[in-house]
Design an enzyme around this catalytic site. Structure first.
Site, PDB file in Angstrom:
ATOM      1  N   ARG A   1      -7.412  10.139   1.766  1.00 35.59           N
ATOM      2  CA  ARG A   1      -6.909   9.107   0.851  1.00 35.59           C
ATOM      3  C   ARG A   1      -7.606   9.200  -0.511  1.00 35.59           C
ATOM      4  O   ARG A   1      -7.117   8.643  -1.489  1.00 35.59           O
ATOM      5  CB  ARG A   1      -7.118   7.713   1.446  1.00 35.59           C
ATOM      6  CG  ARG A   1      -6.341   7.469   2.726  1.00 35.59           C
ATOM      7  CD  ARG A   1      -6.763   6.153   3.367  1.00 35.59           C
ATOM      8  NE  ARG A   1      -6.434   5.011   2.534  1.00 35.59           N
ATOM      9  CZ  ARG A   1      -6.924   3.786   2.741  1.00 35.59           C
ATOM     10  NH1 ARG A   1      -7.794   3.556   3.719  1.00 35.59           N
ATOM     11  NH2 ARG A   1      -6.557   2.785   1.951  1.00 35.59           N
TER      12      ARG A   1
ATOM     13  N   ASP B   1      -9.767  -7.017  -0.331  1.00 27.55           N
ATOM     14  CA  ASP B   1      -9.090  -6.219   0.675  1.00 27.55           C
ATOM     15  C   ASP B   1      -8.512  -7.189   1.706  1.00 27.55           C
ATOM     16  O   ASP B   1      -8.808  -8.401   1.678  1.00 27.55           O
ATOM     17  CB  ASP B   1     -10.076  -5.242   1.329  1.00 27.55           C
ATOM     18  CG  ASP B   1      -9.400  -4.013   1.915  1.00 27.55           C
ATOM     19  OD1 ASP B   1      -8.160  -4.032   2.078  1.00 27.55           O
ATOM     20  OD2 ASP B   1     -10.098  -3.033   2.229  1.00 27.55           O
TER      21      ASP B   1
ATOM     22  N   HIS C   1     -11.953  -1.952   8.943  1.00 31.98           N
ATOM     23  CA  HIS C   1     -10.940  -2.604   9.774  1.00 31.98           C
ATOM     24  C   HIS C   1     -11.557  -3.083  11.086  1.00 31.98           C
ATOM     25  O   HIS C   1     -11.014  -3.988  11.738  1.00 31.98           O
ATOM     26  CB  HIS C   1      -9.794  -1.637  10.089  1.00 31.98           C
ATOM     27  CG  HIS C   1      -8.972  -1.268   8.898  1.00 31.98           C
ATOM     28  ND1 HIS C   1      -9.327  -0.265   8.035  1.00 31.98           N
ATOM     29  CD2 HIS C   1      -7.800  -1.768   8.430  1.00 31.98           C
ATOM     30  CE1 HIS C   1      -8.420  -0.159   7.076  1.00 31.98           C
ATOM     31  NE2 HIS C   1      -7.491  -1.055   7.299  1.00 31.98           N
TER      32      HIS C   1
ATOM     33  N   LYS D   1      -9.207   0.702  -5.953  1.00 30.64           N
ATOM     34  CA  LYS D   1      -9.843   0.233  -4.718  1.00 30.64           C
ATOM     35  C   LYS D   1     -10.704   1.356  -4.115  1.00 30.64           C
ATOM     36  O   LYS D   1     -10.483   2.537  -4.443  1.00 30.64           O
ATOM     37  CB  LYS D   1      -8.780  -0.228  -3.720  1.00 30.64           C
ATOM     38  CG  LYS D   1      -7.786   0.858  -3.252  1.00 30.64           C
ATOM     39  CD  LYS D   1      -6.718   0.262  -2.355  1.00 30.64           C
ATOM     40  CE  LYS D   1      -5.846   1.352  -1.746  1.00 30.64           C
ATOM     41  NZ  LYS D   1      -4.738   0.785  -0.951  1.00 30.64           N
ATOM     42  N   HIS D   2     -11.721   1.026  -3.295  1.00 32.77           N
ATOM     43  CA  HIS D   2     -12.165  -0.243  -2.743  1.00 32.77           C
ATOM     44  C   HIS D   2     -13.560  -0.501  -3.302  1.00 32.77           C
ATOM     45  O   HIS D   2     -14.516   0.128  -2.833  1.00 32.77           O
ATOM     46  CB  HIS D   2     -12.224  -0.215  -1.235  1.00 32.77           C
ATOM     47  CG  HIS D   2     -10.967   0.270  -0.573  1.00 32.77           C
ATOM     48  ND1 HIS D   2     -10.626   1.617  -0.468  1.00 32.77           N
ATOM     49  CD2 HIS D   2      -9.928  -0.407  -0.006  1.00 32.77           C
ATOM     50  CE1 HIS D   2      -9.467   1.738   0.163  1.00 32.77           C
ATOM     51  NE2 HIS D   2      -9.014   0.527   0.461  1.00 32.77           N
TER      52      HIS D   2
ATOM     53  N   ASP E   1       0.855  -1.191   0.000  1.00 33.39           N
ATOM     54  CA  ASP E   1       0.000   0.000   0.000  1.00 33.39           C
ATOM     55  C   ASP E   1       0.887   1.235   0.000  1.00 33.39           C
ATOM     56  O   ASP E   1       1.313   1.707   1.057  1.00 33.39           O
ATOM     57  CB  ASP E   1      -0.889   0.017   1.251  1.00 33.39           C
ATOM     58  CG  ASP E   1      -1.951  -1.061   1.220  1.00 33.39           C
ATOM     59  OD1 ASP E   1      -2.814  -1.005   0.336  1.00 33.39           O
ATOM     60  OD2 ASP E   1      -1.924  -1.952   2.085  1.00 33.39           O
TER      61      ASP E   1
ATOM     62  N   ARG F   1       4.173   2.603   4.263  1.00 32.01           N
ATOM     63  CA  ARG F   1       4.407   1.298   4.886  1.00 32.01           C
ATOM     64  C   ARG F   1       5.853   1.097   5.338  1.00 32.01           C
ATOM     65  O   ARG F   1       6.100   0.292   6.231  1.00 32.01           O
ATOM     66  CB  ARG F   1       4.020   0.177   3.916  1.00 32.01           C
ATOM     67  CG  ARG F   1       2.529   0.069   3.658  1.00 32.01           C
ATOM     68  CD  ARG F   1       1.797  -0.463   4.868  1.00 32.01           C
ATOM     69  NE  ARG F   1       0.365  -0.594   4.632  1.00 32.01           N
ATOM     70  CZ  ARG F   1      -0.565   0.198   5.125  1.00 32.01           C
ATOM     71  NH1 ARG F   1      -0.207   1.233   5.884  1.00 32.01           N
ATOM     72  NH2 ARG F   1      -1.843  -0.002   4.893  1.00 32.01           N
TER      73      ARG F   1
END
Length: 515
Positions: free
Chosen positions: A145, A260, A188, A175-176, A77, A85
């Site tokens: 984002r 995902d 999440h 995405k998503h 990502d 990351r």
């Protein structure tokens, strides 16, 4: 070994599993490293990388490639660059900051730069761009984002992002699906719901995905959402055959479809790792991404393949698509040793800074910037999480170096006591200007948007009798509730966004030749 027609059932189904790969654990935990090596031996298609510096990741990807019977496809990502990351690399402004630039070619330039850095550490698949339209300001996970709030703006930037990545042969991911922008919860933690009809989705949420497909995006990531118009029997979209059929049949997409991350609570609450992996592949996914327990997932997958021809057939078609993607990424016929391209990290700093500066939105009710040399000021940072302290400290350190005035800095959060707040107020009583930096944004597992009420309360108590500058270093949707002399929106808390604000407050933009 690059032709699935000649593979065993185990090799076919294993290719569809992409576990998580922690760089730190790989180098420090022998048991974890053995587990990763076992997954490579069993034939997983690739990994999704988290953590480590650029040298470690490059060494790790090289060593694993040299062991793999079929070249591995490493993913990550890296929406705004490697630092999303990893601990190194150029940190670019977030997507919403790119959307603020009037020229969508900005996204092309940034994507090309990100892709060069991604490729330099052995990663050939960037799980970006985000195609979600941030149409709900209270969205706790997408927010900055996203490129913006309209299908047109998001689509234009999505296309440019994909085109920029193609110049470097790094794969992209839209995405998503079918759109996470109009939700009120974080997948999440729990399963968000999108209650729109299919017709409504096709007129709004799906438009950036359609544009991505037309631009030649390599993959589509299906989110963990409850969308009655697209879900079977209350299933998350990532486990729903109806979603995958729509992508293939209605949208005519021939590339990879990936879930995902399967370690998110919206999935782990209802499936173990084995069942989640099997169910998404039976539903139509090509790649099961990051099950919570990869060893459990691959063991269950291999066992199920012995007696489930439908699973093997699905994975056979998926394996062919995965091999095609690896060819497109220049991993097949033979993985090539990485080139030494570390100079790119230096070259990209100026690009990131220019884009971040152009993204700034500034509202001035009283002309107090640039801050004059003889004006004392105080800086207060409102922090959402403990880890924001590093970013806020970095910001105030740069500011104090750029403006050599008397200044005091403090850090507050929703947990501050009245006595501590009183002490801060007393400590800044001589400051003429209060700079209030708000570090609130969408964060996985902590995407609260109600924190702004506490931030406003603290601001009101500290700002009485002072000129004020409020800086929104993240979520941009709360500016109207602050009564301030100057307001600055950055749409990102990245390093270049911090530096851009410092440049504006200190009046140094001409010296740095930014414009």
């Amino acid at each position: 070994m690059s032709n699935p027609m000649n593979w065993t059932k185990q090799q076919i189904v294993a290719q569809c599993l992409f576990p998580k790969l922690s760089t730190e654990d790989f180098f420090t935990n022998p048991d974890y490293k053995r587990e990763i090596l076992r997954l490579v031996e069993l034939g997983v298609g690739g990994f999704c990388i988290f953590g480590g510096d650029t040298v470690q990741v490059e060494q790790m990807t090289n060593s694993l490639q040299n062991m793999a019977p079929v070249p591995l496809l490493f993913a990550g990502d890296f929406e705004f660059g490697l630092p999303m990351r990893l601990s190194e690399g150029t940190e670019f402004p977030h997507a919403m900051a790119l959307g603020q630039n009037s020229d969508s070619d900005t996204s092309f330039k940034i994507s090309s730069a990100i892709s060069k850095e991604v490729k330099s550490v052995g990663v050939k698949w960037n799980l970006a761009p985000v195609c979600d339209i941030n149409s709900n300001p209270s969205n706790p996970i997408i927010n900055i984002r996203s490129f913006g709030e309209t299908p047109e703006l998001v689509s234009d930037n999505v296309v440019k992002f994909i085109e920029g990545s193609k110049t470097v042969n790094v794969l992209t991911c839209a995405k998503h699906f079918p759109g996470h922008g109009d939700t009120l919860s974080d997948s999440h933690i729990e399963l968000p719901a999108v209650s729109k009809t299919l017709e409504d989705l096709e007129k709004f949420e799906l438009l950036p995905f359609k544009a991505a497909i037309e631009a030649g995006v390599d993959s589509i990531m299906v989110g963990h959402l409850y969308v009655p118009a697209m879900s079977n029997n209350l299933l998350p979209t990532s486990l729903s055959p109806k979603v995958y059929s729509y992508i293939r049949d209605a949208m005519k997409f021939k590339g990879l479809i990936v879930t995902d991350a399967l370690d998110m609570k919206s999935i782990t609450k209802i499936r173990n790792s084995s069942d989640a992996t099997i169910d998404c592949l039976l539903a139509g996914a090509d790649i099961a991404l990051m099950p919570e327990n990869a060893i459990e997932a691959i063991a269950g997958l291999i066992e199920r393949a012995e007696n489930d021809e439908k699973l093997v057939e699905n994975c056979y078609e998926s394996s062919k698509r995965i091999i095609t993607a690896k060819r497109n990424a220049k991993l097949i016929p033979l993985f090539a040793t990485l080139e030494n391209t570390k100079q790119i990290f230096t070259d990209h700093l100026n690009l990131a800074l220019n884009v971040a500066y152009k993204a700034l939105q500034i509202k001035i009710d009283k002309p107090i910037i640039p801050i004059a040399d003889d004006v004392n000021f105080a800086g207060i940072a409102f922090l959402q999480q403990d880890k924001d302290l590093r970013t806020a400290t970095r910001f105030f350190t740069m500011l104090s170096q750029a403006i050599e005035n008397d200044c005091d800095f403090a850090f507050v959060s929703e947990a501050i006591t009245d006595s501590d707040l009183s002490a801060i107020k007393d400590g800044i009583k001589d400051a003429k200007i209060l700079i209030f930096a708000v570090f609130i944004k969408a964060v996985a597992y902590d995407g609260r948007t109600d924190l702004i009420t506490k931030a406003k309360e603290i601001f009101d108590k500290l700002s009485a009798g002072k000129d004020t500058i409020v800086i929104f270093l993240g979520n941009p949707y709360f500016g109207e509730i602050f009564d301030s002399s100057v307001k600055i929106w950055t749409y990102s808390d990245s390093f270049p966004s911090l530096a851009s604000v410092v440049i504006e407050l200190s009046g140094r933009k001409e010296a740095l030749k930014l414009l």
